[in-house]
Design a protein around this motif. Structure first.
Motif, PDB file in Angstrom:
ATOM      1  N   THR A 226      -5.041 -83.894  50.489  1.00  0.00           N
ATOM      2  CA  THR A 226      -4.126 -84.444  49.474  1.00  0.00           C
ATOM      3  C   THR A 226      -3.476 -85.715  50.012  1.00  0.00           C
ATOM      4  N   TYR A 227      -3.142 -86.597  49.084  1.00  0.00           N
ATOM      5  CA  TYR A 227      -2.524 -87.880  49.421  1.00  0.00           C
ATOM      6  C   TYR A 227      -1.229 -87.640  50.214  1.00  0.00           C
TER       7      TYR A 227
ATOM      8  N   GLY B  93       0.390 -91.090  44.047  1.00  0.00           N
ATOM      9  CA  GLY B  93      -0.659 -91.764  44.821  1.00  0.00           C
ATOM     10  C   GLY B  93      -1.825 -92.246  43.987  1.00  0.00           C
TER      11      GLY B  93
ATOM     12  N   VAL C  68      -4.665 -94.851  45.281  1.00  0.00           N
ATOM     13  CA  VAL C  68      -6.068 -94.494  45.538  1.00  0.00           C
ATOM     14  C   VAL C  68      -7.000 -95.142  44.508  1.00  0.00           C
TER      15      VAL C  68
ATOM     16  N   SER D  21      -7.447 -87.941  39.877  1.00  0.00           N
ATOM     17  CA  SER D  21      -7.999 -86.848  40.702  1.00  0.00           C
ATOM     18  C   SER D  21      -8.345 -85.603  39.893  1.00  0.00           C
TER      19      SER D  21
ATOM     20  N   VAL E  35      -7.688 -86.788  48.138  1.00  0.00           N
ATOM     21  CA  VAL E  35      -8.296 -87.884  48.930  1.00  0.00           C
ATOM     22  C   VAL E  35      -9.342 -87.313  49.895  1.00  0.00           C
TER      23      VAL E  35
END
Ligand code: FAD
Length: 441
Positions: A198-199, A254, A258, A262, A357
């Motif tokens: 995870t971010y 995030g 990114v 997501s 991520v």
């Protein structure tokens, strides 16, 4: 023969499911996992969307099947160091870390933990709890055999002559002279199933993570809620004994950084709202969101069952402009509403729904395997050419969230597809020509 063997890297649900299919089809499977336990990210969840299925009940039988399958060699604490050769005949070097506890002699009684004098933060529990230098990461870990952390164990780091765990073990299972091993295996194909992460929510200072004890990352929240977690499911705000009564879940943390949606974070945010409302019925839960990603046919019903029932959904026109401030135990979340107004919600807990991520080490692993990453740092699949789970190197496949953010169901579907591709590839390869004997027979 190497074409009868397959290497799977990562023992989350994708890696385990691919491994079981291949093993049941007669392949020898080497399942390499860097942690001391198998199961991946799903075992951090108490329950899974969309059906609120108990995650442990869903994953534990798969873990057991893997550990008991005679065709699967599970190597925990292990990493791939080098890969040579090509499809059908890869030669792989694996570093297998020392566990310092015998997998065959240990019965998992746990008598060795208590006497250990060292207490350290438990990283697997998102640092919400402590563990001893001899530990299993969480209750219910499989394999249920502890590991010794050589950095913190005073005997292994040379700072003391401590022998407490060995003295407490009635089965002689503690092996303080255990050493890392270098293994070489030969396989016909490789499946990458190293998952995602995870971010890092601490990198966005305006969201208050690290400054206010009431601000949580999503994995921290999963472990706080979990009955086998560090608080045994008791939902209190860190550093205090207080149970939250007003909670904000901030979406898309995030996402701008990114550069992609997501997809699963909207669903896990709604799952969190449902958890909170069922554990703390008087709680007021607010989801602050921009888009809502409802990407599977079953998710619409899931969303509709939670929206307005367990949580109020508040629209924010720019998630990047959300700001969390605080005084004492109170927190305020400010956000633009898209109608030219700034709105605020006052809460005592904030959960930051972070983007998914690539897992740490993905680029290094891609370098070792000689495969390409995509523009976001995930393992690149040839999906734009209808190859979906094939990577840029023949004989190497990718499954699950190592390829990009995914829910469990899609991860498992990809794993099964990867196993099918491996079987098709290896069974189509010609039999190796037997070396002729000197007499020509
Ligand atoms: C907070 C949160 C909640 C979620 N809730 C749900 C839910 O309720 N329902 C749902 O469907 N999905 C949910 N998901 C998504 C779900 O977690 C993933 O779909 C799933 O875990 C993907 O499985 P995987 O096997 O691909 O990866 P993982 O589960 O991440 O497993 C990867 C494994 O590979 C290992 N590994 C990594 N690198 C290496 C390496 N170099 N060498 C060896 N091993 C390595 C890891 O240690 C890990 O064991 C959630 C995600 C998050 C972040």
């Amino acid at each position: 023969m190497s074409r009868d063997s397959v290497l799977i890297i990562g023992a989350g649900l994708a890696g385990m499911k691919a491994g079981l299919l291949l093993a049941n089809a007669g392949k020898k499977v080497y399942l390499v996992e860097k942690l001391p336990l198998i199961g991946g990210m799903a075992i951090k969840d108490e329950e899974s969307f969309p059906n609120f299925e108990c995650s442990t009940c869903m994953v534990a039988p798969v873990q057991q099947d893997v550990l008991q399958n005679p065709h699967i060699e599970t190597m925990t604490l292990s990493t791939v160091e080098t890969v040579e050769g090509s499809v059908g005949e890869f030669k792989v070097n694996i570093k297998k870390g020392a566990r310092y506890v015998s997998m065959t002699d240990c019965i998992g009684c746990g008598m060795c933990y208590e006497p250990c004098p060292v207490s350290i933060n438990n990283e697997w529990e998102e640092d919400l709890g402590e563990m001893k230098a001899i530990y299993v990461p969480t209750a219910g870990s499989l394999p249920n055999v502890p590991t010794i952390d050589p950095q913190h164990c005073t005997r292994l780091n040379g700072s003391d002559e401590c022998n407490a765990c060995a003295e407490a073990c009635m089965f002689g299972a503690i092996k303080l002279d255990d050493k890392d091993e270098e293994l070489v295996i030969e396989v016909g194909a490789i499946v990458i199933a190293t998952g995602s992460s995870t971010y890092d929510v601490s990198s966005l200072e305006t969201l208050g993570y690290g400054s206010f004890p009431g601000v949580f990352s999503p994995l921290e929240f999963e472990r706080l809620f979990a009955s086998n977690g560090p608080t045994e499911g008791e939902m209190t705000i860190r550093d205090t004994e207080s149970v939250p009564s007003k909670i904000a879940i901030v979406h898309c943390v995030g996402r701008k950084e990114v550069g992609y949606c997501s997809s699963v974070c909207c669903m896990y945010s709604l799952k969190f709202a449902h958890f909170l409302k069922h554990k703390i019925p008087d709680a007021v839960v607010t989801n602050i969101h921009s888009d809502i990603c409802v990407h599977d046919k079953t998710y619409q019903k899931f969303y509709e069952g939670i929206n307005g029932v367990d949580t109020e959904m508040r629209f924010c026109s720019s998630m990047a402009d959300v700001c969390v401030s605080g005084n004492g135990s109170g927190l305020k979340v400010n956000y633009p509403d898209g109608k030219g107004k700034e709105q605020a919600v006052e809460v005592d807990m904030v959960i930051l729904a972070a983007a998914i991520v690539p897992t740490e080490g993905t680029a290094a692993l891609a370098g070792i395997l000689g495969i390409e990453l995509d523009g976001f740092g995930f393992i690149r699949s040839l999906s734009e050419n209808i190859g979906s789970i094939e990577t840029s190197r023949e004989g190497i496949f990718v499954a699950g969230s190592a390829e990009g953010p995914k829910d469990i169901q899609t991860s498992v579907i990809q794993a099964e597809a990867a196993a099918g591709k491996v079987m098709a590839l290896l069974s189509a390869m010609p039999e190796p020509v037997a070396a002729e004997s000197e007499t020509g027979e």
